[in-house]
Structures are given as structure tokens and as C-alpha cells.
Design an enzyme around this catalytic site. Sequence first.
Site, PDB file in Angstrom:
ATOM      1  N   LYS A 275       0.845  -1.190   0.000  1.00 18.91           N
ATOM      2  CA  LYS A 275       0.000   0.000   0.000  1.00 18.91           C
ATOM      3  C   LYS A 275       0.885   1.246   0.000  1.00 18.91           C
ATOM      4  CE  LYS A 275      -4.233  -1.506   0.077  1.00 18.91           C
ATOM      5  NZ  LYS A 275      -5.086  -1.251  -1.107  1.00 18.91           N
TER       6      LYS A 275
ATOM      7  N   ASP B  60      -0.170  -0.185  -4.604  1.00 16.87           N
ATOM      8  CA  ASP B  60      -1.558   0.275  -4.732  1.00 16.87           C
ATOM      9  C   ASP B  60      -1.714   1.573  -3.942  1.00 16.87           C
ATOM     10  OD1 ASP B  60      -4.273   0.694  -4.832  1.00 16.87           O
ATOM     11  OD2 ASP B  60      -4.837  -1.168  -3.814  1.00 16.87           O
TER      12      ASP B  60
ATOM     13  N   GLU C   8      -1.263   0.278  -9.045  1.00 17.24           N
ATOM     14  CA  GLU C   8      -2.734   0.261  -8.978  1.00 17.24           C
ATOM     15  C   GLU C   8      -3.267   1.581  -8.445  1.00 17.24           C
ATOM     16  OE1 GLU C   8      -4.376  -3.391  -7.426  1.00 17.24           O
ATOM     17  OE2 GLU C   8      -5.886  -2.328  -6.256  1.00 17.24           O
TER      18      GLU C   8
ATOM     19  N   ASP D 295      -8.835  -0.182 -10.035  1.00 20.40           N
ATOM     20  CA  ASP D 295      -9.527  -0.971  -9.000  1.00 20.40           C
ATOM     21  C   ASP D 295     -10.852  -0.298  -8.657  1.00 20.40           C
ATOM     22  OD1 ASP D 295     -10.348  -2.415  -6.816  1.00 20.40           O
ATOM     23  OD2 ASP D 295      -8.792  -1.716  -5.462  1.00 20.40           O
TER      24      ASP D 295
ATOM     25  N   LYS E  41     -12.940  -7.877  -8.467  1.00 20.66           N
ATOM     26  CA  LYS E  41     -13.276  -8.168  -7.069  1.00 20.66           C
ATOM     27  C   LYS E  41     -14.678  -8.739  -7.022  1.00 20.66           C
ATOM     28  CE  LYS E  41     -10.264  -4.870  -4.743  1.00 20.66           C
ATOM     29  NZ  LYS E  41     -10.177  -3.665  -3.899  1.00 20.66           N
TER      30      LYS E  41
ATOM     31  N   GLN F  90     -11.207  -7.063  -1.362  1.00 22.23           N
ATOM     32  CA  GLN F  90     -11.884  -5.897  -0.791  1.00 22.23           C
ATOM     33  C   GLN F  90     -11.833  -5.968   0.744  1.00 22.23           C
ATOM     34  OE1 GLN F  90     -14.794  -4.303  -3.492  1.00 22.23           O
ATOM     35  NE2 GLN F  90     -16.186  -4.159  -1.777  1.00 22.23           N
TER      36      GLN F  90
END
Length: 367
Positions: A162, A191, A217, A242, A266, A294
Site C-alpha cells: 500500500k 496500490d 494500482e 480498481d 473483485k 476488498q
Amino acid sequence: MKIIAVEAIPFSIPYTKPLKFASGEVYVADHVLVRVHTDEGVVGVAEAPPRPYTYGETQDGILAVIRTVFAPQLIGLTLTEREVVTARLSRTVGNPAAKAAVDMAIWDALGRSLGLSVTALLGGYTDRMRVSHMLGFDTPERMVVEAERMIDEFGIRTFKVKVGRRPARLDTAVVRALRERFGHTVDLYVDGNRGWSAAESARAMREMGDLDLLFAEELCPADDVLGRRWLVSQLDVPFIADESVTTPAEVTREVLGGSATAISIKTARTGFTGSRRVHHLAEGLGVEVVMGNQIDGQLGTACSVSFGAAYESTCRRAGELSNFLDMSDDLLTVPLSIRDGELQVPPGPGLGVEIDADKLARYRTDN
Ligand code: MUC
Ligand code: MG
């Protein structure tokens, strides 16, 4: 076999390790269990994880829309009328997690009634997927230790890191530390959950240019239309859309608009029926897909792996199937288990999982 009731049950399970990312933080899995009951006693299950910071849904909102809007429209339909279900759910705008859970519970019931797994019904490509683990915000030292634990205990060797903090070096230092510690024995991608501007993203990606990333992402918002197109055009890795692709139409818009070159599928967002549309669309457009997470519990993860294992392109890359490891408990009678970096589709009809009645009684919050 007809649908006679659609139940929505709130439950709450604390995380042992909260997940922090650019658009939010998760300390408790305050999800909704959906049960679709049929006139022959077959019951299908799925879970909806509310993500207010991503789609605007809350646990209360999911309960309300399922109980008052969706359930009355579905009672009396058969399990094979899934396109009728989709058409009726589509009358309501938004609410992706609520719609997805209802759709997947119907597929689970259908699989159970036919004695076939959802994976077999969808495509039956394989029975397992490689796993990618999502590392939330922390210091480089602690994130390296977390990755070490995932490698040692579960054999996971793909990590989604992240990013999206300011200053960006908080994140680029993490990615560099992971690459330095593990060399090329691991795959890494990032991401941003829309945390950076297009210019900040471009600069951070340049700074990480020697770190051999697989993907980037959602580094900046899709609404920064020209900025994001400019960013994507200069990257030498696929840019995954996403949260900007909650429908097939959004996939088309982002890809043809030059704002994405890969898609996160997802099931928590598009269910099985919608994810199938997204999968086929991505194939037609010629863009890569990744099975995303998710921040799902074990039931949601069973849904993701059931879908991902059904097609060749969804299991080409490791799927994000491990964040339930950060939860203190879960609802299944037989917990999912990641071994040698892989997660098997639970064997058995439908999703191949059962809800533990004692655990549900302990964690449900409506009694
Ligand atoms: C991800 O891939 O972005 C964070 C928010 C959400 O909806 O999903 C997660 C993971
Ligand atoms: Mg994401």
C-alpha cells in the site's frame, strides 16, 4: 427451486492486525452475511464487506437495501434466473457489495442444488490460485517483518504494497526495503488508493524505477482524467484500475480512455455474474486482470478463489486472497488454509464452505 427468503445478518469480528491504506483503515470486519433460502431447503451464503471510503456503502445501508429493496424483488425467482436477478438488482443504482453478495449467495445455492462447485459452473479451469498478500501502511522495518512471516508461515511470495502517503518517500522506502531484503525471490506491486496526484505518482514511480515492480494500482483518482491518462502513458508497467471500475461500463471507459491498462476483478464488488462480464470484457479488450481483495473475510475469499480458479487469465497472476489472516476469527466450520503460497478452492458443491452456527451466534450483532 425457488427463492423464498433473502436474509441479511450483520456481524463484527475484530482484526488482530488493522489494515491501513490511503483511503481508510480497517480495525473490525463489520460485514453482512447473506443467506438465500430456497423452497427445497438449500441455502446459499456470501458476505458483503462495507467500504464507505470506497463505494459509500455502510453495514446499515447494506442491511437496509437487501432487506427492503432487493429481497422483495427476488422472492419467487428460481436459482437459474440469474439474469432476471441481475436485471432487478440493476434497477437500483450503486450498492455494489450488497448486490454482489446476493448474486454470489444465489450461485452458491445453485451449485449446492446441482452438486457442482461454483468454479466448475463458471469455467472449471483449475482448483487453486497462487496468493498475493497486501501489506498495509507501517514502517519499512515492520513491513519487512510482516512479509517475512508471510513467506515463512504461508509460502507467499507476491506482495501488494500500500502506497499513497505524503511524503511519498514513506512508501518508496518500504518498497526499496522489501526489494533489498528479499531480492528477486518475491514479486512486488503497489496500490495507492488514489492517495497521490498524477504528478506525485509519476515522481514516486520514477524513484522506484529500479525496483522491478509488476504493476501500479489506482495511484491517483480516475476523476483526474487527463492527469491520469498522462501518468499511465509514461509508465512501463500495467496500471491497474480498481475502485474506478465497479461496472463493465467503467472498465470500458477507463481502458479506452487510456486511464488503465489492467483491471482488478473483485467478486465482493461485482459478484460472480458481474465479474464474469468484467472478465470477458477484459479478455476482449486485451488487458490483464488480477483477482483483488476488498478486505474480505474467509467467506469472501472463498468467493474470490472460486471465481479466480475458474478462468485461465484470472489465475495467471497471484490473487489477493490472504487478508483474512489478519482477522482474530471467522465464520467457517473449516478455516481456509494457505500452503506453499497457494489457496485451494474449498472442495464441495457451491462455494464448498459451511457457516459455523456457534461462531455466527457469537459474532452477529443483531441479537
Ligand atoms: C484495495 O485493493 O484497494 C482497500 C479498500 C478497498 O475497497 O479494497 C482494499 C484493497
Ligand atoms: Mg486497490
